[in-house]
Design an enzyme around this catalytic site. Sequence first.
Site, PDB file in Angstrom:
ATOM      1  N   LYS A 136       4.302   6.433   8.811  1.00 28.78           N
ATOM      2  CA  LYS A 136       3.882   5.803  10.052  1.00 28.78           C
ATOM      3  C   LYS A 136       4.932   5.949  11.151  1.00 28.78           C
ATOM      4  CE  LYS A 136       1.235   1.745  11.475  1.00 28.78           C
ATOM      5  NZ  LYS A 136       0.652   0.451  11.021  1.00 28.78           N
TER       6      LYS A 136
ATOM      7  N   GLN B 115       0.813  -1.217   0.000  1.00 30.92           N
ATOM      8  CA  GLN B 115       0.000   0.000   0.000  1.00 30.92           C
ATOM      9  C   GLN B 115       0.851   1.275   0.000  1.00 30.92           C
ATOM     10  OE1 GLN B 115      -3.069  -0.373   3.087  1.00 30.92           O
ATOM     11  NE2 GLN B 115      -4.396  -1.398   1.587  1.00 30.92           N
TER      12      GLN B 115
ATOM     13  N   MET C   8     -26.765  14.328 -20.265  1.00 31.07           N
ATOM     14  CA  MET C   8     -26.033  15.368 -20.976  1.00 31.07           C
ATOM     15  C   MET C   8     -25.216  14.776 -22.119  1.00 31.07           C
ATOM     16  SD  MET C   8     -25.790  18.620 -21.107  1.00 31.07           S
ATOM     17  CE  MET C   8     -26.119  19.410 -19.519  1.00 31.07           C
TER      18      MET C   8
END
Length: 600
Positions: free
Chosen positions: A190, A141, A510
Amino acid sequence: MSEGQQTPQTGEPEDAEPETVEATEASERPVTSGAESVARALERTGVETLFGVQGGAIMPVYDALYDSPLDHVTMAHEQGAAHAADAFGIVSGEPGICLATSGPGATNLVTGLADASMDSDPLVALTGQVPSAMVGTDAFQETDTTGVTNPVTKENYFAGDVDSVGDTVGEAFALADAGRQGPTLVDLPKDITTGPTESEPAAGTAPETYDPPERADDEAVETAASVLAHADKPVILAGGGVIKGEACDELREFATEYGIPVVTTMPAVGAFPEGHDLAMEMAGMHGTGYANMAITHCDAMFAVGTRFDDRLTGGVETFAPGAEIIHADIDAAEISKNIAADYPLLGEASVVIEQVHEAMADERAADMAATGERFQEWVEQCQQWQTDYPMDYPMDEDGPLKPQFVVETVDTATDDDTIVTTGVGQHQMWAVQYWTYTEPRTWVSSHGLGTMGYGLPSAIGARFAADDDQSVVCFDGDGSFLMTLQELAVAVREDLDITVFILNNEAVGMVRQWQDSFHGGRRMASEYPWVPDFAALAEAFGARGFRMEGHDEVADVVEDALAYDGPSVVDAFIDPTEDVYPMVPSGGSNGQFVLAEEQL
């Protein structure tokens, strides 16, 4: 990033409100980690609500928030957190705050950050990051968050020092709010948030190098005021910077004293009360015919806080072709970027409007004061255009449901200070065209980026920023609602009183309109052969679901949906053939708008 002087917090007086006492007690907890310094910095901003999604790398910050008085709203998706925080900032005027973990959590914020960047909305994002020693190793991650978000933030920071991490968060908040507002981001490794520190974060201040102008040059103001005073057909073009710069009162006083018609951009809707004799309302691609005629025929334009985007200007060579342009903006980069400014005025919107107002009061403009008679013939012409090009629509009461009728009915049933949020598409245009906006910070939408899915999460953020007695209504399309409908779980969990009206034409309307108009009617990937039963879906989430199909049902359903004290969703089956007009074809001239497809 800057490091501020550490200043201990003082206690509050005995008669302080309970919330203030609680916040003070929380701030007296000793700081022992970087995460607690971050939490302390957030407390010191004064913002009480955060929006986010928990995860591994941001977990230390969430742990520090466990004992904080701050109210955290867990969203269903990080994009929803960004949009909610964005809307919170639009309605409150102070930065909204969102949190996400590293990697996919951070990248899921990018659409919301880009949206806030395009619309100059105040927003602060805090993202978790892998430990500093693992950055660049393709760790689990891991994403280069600052690299990814650099193009869509006003500034972003990689927190590299545990003792100053709280200062960095405070600076990011201050910078998001300073000058031309915008999103900032702090990436939090971290090891920094878990690292030990006793450093109290300083009060947040923007970097000394960021010094936006306050007052415009006096000589330039005098020249610009002379141009306006001697014009025959002046127009004020109010951009979103009028609202963000808290300049709406100054705008109204200036326009009404001298009798100058006011046109707004879409982000400025509500800056000047619609329905006022001088209000031409919104200009641009789907603006009113009378606003576009006023822009096309004016001979002097006082533009305040606008970036002259392409949806406003159409073809730049045909925009206000006979006008001298006075452009006031706090950001020098916007001056002459798209439309050449004859008279640039750098400064805060409220201050510059007052400067020009005062400069107009000299002997050259003395006959204009108070009554505005100097421009009466021009005002009458603008009002005639309102008669010539009214915002009306044909309606057969026994025919398919008209979306304009739905919007008008909800407007009539709600108070003037009701907050309207939208997704993006045809429903967005109908919501801005057929609702009468009289107050600032009551229109919340995605303008520059045009983000489908913005409506529901922005309604959640707006609800937390709104006054308790304000209503929050969301107009959405079936396509937009499908993109972020998971946030309905948040509205139910938090028991939020919001009402969503889905103008359902079973299409990305649209896109379909443009395909019909410019691509020979080849409707590729714009129609839905099947959509969910949105009323039943709302009930499954725990909200109230309603549906309407005929004009005779609208009033009762609107009344019942608004009366429900909690989240409700109205599935309104509208005429699938209805399109949005007026329309200025892309790159066309504002004065050559069309009122029907056959005029294209």
